[in-house]
Design an enzyme around this catalytic site. Structure first.
Site, PDB file in Angstrom:
ATOM      1  CG  HIS A   1      -0.845  15.067   1.392  1.00 45.11           C
ATOM      2  ND1 HIS A   1      -1.208  14.250   0.030  1.00 45.11           N
ATOM      3  CD2 HIS A   1      -1.833  14.981   2.072  1.00 45.11           C
ATOM      4  CE1 HIS A   1      -1.615  13.155   0.509  1.00 45.11           C
ATOM      5  NE2 HIS A   1      -1.982  13.786   1.861  1.00 45.11           N
TER       6      HIS A   1
ATOM      7  CE1 TYR B   1      -3.799   1.805   0.624  1.00 46.51           C
ATOM      8  CE2 TYR B   1      -2.386   3.138   2.385  1.00 46.51           C
ATOM      9  CZ  TYR B   1      -3.365   3.897   1.626  1.00 46.51           C
ATOM     10  OH  TYR B   1      -4.072   4.536   1.783  1.00 46.51           O
TER      11      TYR B   1
ATOM     12  N   GLY C   1      -6.160   5.419  -0.496  1.00 46.09           N
ATOM     13  CA  GLY C   1      -7.872   5.263  -0.312  1.00 46.09           C
ATOM     14  C   GLY C   1      -8.084   4.360  -1.270  1.00 46.09           C
TER      15      GLY C   1
END
Length: 156
Positions: A118, A88, A95
Site C-alpha cells: 500500500h 481474517y 481478499g
C-alpha cells in the site's frame, strides 16, 4: 498538583524545564512540556485541534486511556496469533487469499507485506502541514484501540 519550581528567567519554553507536576492518582511525574501537549484519545479531536497541530506545530501525545486501550487490543491480537485462531487479516491472507492460513512465524511478514503493498506514491510531495494533519488523524483513529497495533508504532 504543582510540587516543585525553581527560579527561572526567560521564555515559557525555558521555564518548562524547571517545573514538575505530580499526578495524584498514579504517583507519576510530568514535566510542564508534557502537561502542555495535546492529548488524543480517539474520541474528542476537533477541527481546531487538527489546525493547531498541522499549521501551529502543536505537540501531541496519547491519553492514558488511549494507551490502555491500545495495549489491551494488542494483547488480544497476540493471543490470537499465539493460539493460532483463524482471524481474517491476522492469521489469514487478504481478499481472495482469505482462506489461506498464515503460520505464527509468518504473521509479521504478512503485515509488513501489507504495508509495502500500500505504500506507493506518485506526484509532488505533500506539504508539511498536510502530512502533520494526516498523521494526527491516523494516530487519533488508532488511539481508539480497535486495531491491535503496537503502542510504539502509534507513538512514533
Amino acid at each position: 498538583m504543582l510540587i516543585s519550581t525553581r527560579k527561572c528567567e526567560g521564555s515559557l519554553k525555558e521555564m518548562s524545564n524547571y517545573i514538575t507536576y505530580r499526578n495524584k492518582y498514579f504517583n507519576s511525574y510530568y514535566t510542564f512540556n508534557e502537561v502542555l501537549k495535546m492529548k488524543i484519545d480517539g474520541q474528542s479531536l476537533k477541527i481546531k485541534d487538527v489546525v493547531e497541530v498541522a499549521v501551529g506545530g502543536e505537540k501531541v501525545q496519547l491519553s492514558a486511556d488511549a494507551i490502555e486501550q491500545i495495549q489491551v487490543s494488542r494483547k488480544y491480537v497476540e493471543k490470537i496469533i499465539e493460539n493460532e485462531y483463524v482471524v481474517y487479516g491476522i492469521t489469514t491472507g487478504f481478499g481472495k487469499f482469505c482462506n489461506v492460513t498464515i503460520s505464527k512465524e509468518d504473521t509479521r511478514k504478512l503485515q509488513v507485506n501489507l504495508i509495502r503493498s500500500h505504500s506507493v506514491g506518485v506526484g509532488e510531495f505533500f506539504s508539511q502541514e498536510v502530512v502533520r494533519a494526516m498523521m494526527l488523524l491516523r494516530a487519533n483513529a488508532l488511539a481508539k484501540g480497535f486495531s491491535g497495533i503496537r503502542l510504539g508504532t502509534v507513538e512514533t
